[in-house]
Design a protein around this motif. Structure first.
Motif, mmCIF file in Angstrom:
data_model
loop_
_atom_site.group_PDB
_atom_site.id
_atom_site.type_symbol
_atom_site.label_atom_id
_atom_site.label_comp_id
_atom_site.label_asym_id
_atom_site.label_seq_id
_atom_site.Cartn_x
_atom_site.Cartn_y
_atom_site.Cartn_z
ATOM 1 N N ASN A 8 0.868 -1.167 0.000
ATOM 2 C CA ASN A 8 0.000 0.000 0.000
ATOM 3 C C ASN A 8 0.911 1.225 0.000
ATOM 4 O O ASN A 8 1.628 1.484 0.951
ATOM 5 N N THR A 9 0.875 1.989 -1.084
ATOM 6 C CA THR A 9 1.782 3.130 -1.223
ATOM 7 C C THR A 9 1.098 4.459 -0.903
ATOM 8 O O THR A 9 1.631 5.503 -1.214
ATOM 9 N N THR A 10 -0.064 4.403 -0.307
ATOM 10 C CA THR A 10 -0.741 5.631 0.079
ATOM 11 C C THR A 10 0.044 6.295 1.201
ATOM 12 O O THR A 10 0.367 5.661 2.198
ATOM 13 N N SER A 11 0.362 7.567 0.995
ATOM 14 C CA SER A 11 1.092 8.276 2.044
ATOM 15 C C SER A 11 0.220 9.396 2.597
ATOM 16 O O SER A 11 -0.595 9.975 1.892
ATOM 17 N N THR A 12 0.404 9.657 3.850
ATOM 18 C CA THR A 12 -0.347 10.700 4.525
ATOM 19 C C THR A 12 0.535 11.930 4.661
ATOM 20 O O THR A 12 1.709 11.832 4.990
ATOM 21 N N ILE A 13 -0.065 13.081 4.398
ATOM 22 C CA ILE A 13 0.627 14.354 4.538
ATOM 23 C C ILE A 13 0.197 14.964 5.868
ATOM 24 O O ILE A 13 -0.988 14.964 6.199
ATOM 25 N N VAL A 14 1.158 15.480 6.622
ATOM 26 C CA VAL A 14 0.859 16.147 7.881
ATOM 27 C C VAL A 14 1.560 17.504 7.877
ATOM 28 O O VAL A 14 2.744 17.591 7.550
ATOM 29 N N GLU A 15 0.813 18.535 8.208
ATOM 30 C CA GLU A 15 1.391 19.872 8.366
ATOM 31 C C GLU A 15 1.084 20.357 9.778
ATOM 32 O O GLU A 15 -0.003 20.119 10.305
#
Length: 83
Positions: A8-15
């Motif tokens: 699973n190559t879904t990445s989460t972005i966090v700011e």
């Protein structure tokens, strides 16, 4: 027969943003407002942190300038923390 497992190559972005939010009531209003504008974002505050941190998480992009503009138009300091 041997097969390769797909990852699973879904990445989460966090700011992470520094704010001047001083009350839970204001933090709740901001979270509600931003959830209306960006329903796909996961948004929360850490008012115990010295930077009164606003944390935004998304599986897609995060509109940093729009988040900052929201703060400016509501007299709230919202500043991206570089990490």
């Amino acid at each position: 027969m041997k097969t390769n497992e797909q990852l699973n190559t879904t990445s989460t972005i966090v700011e992470i943003f520094k704010t001047n939010v001083g009350s839970q009531q204001l933090a709740n209003k901001i979270v509600n407002d931003l959830n209306q504008l960006y329903p796909d974002y996961i948004i929360n505050f850490d008012l115990e942190d010295c930077d009164k941190v606003l944390r935004i998480e998304s599986d897609n992009s995060i509109h940093i300038s729009r988040i900052i503009d929201y703060g400016n138009s509501n007299n709230i300091q919202i500043e991206l923390i570089d990490y």
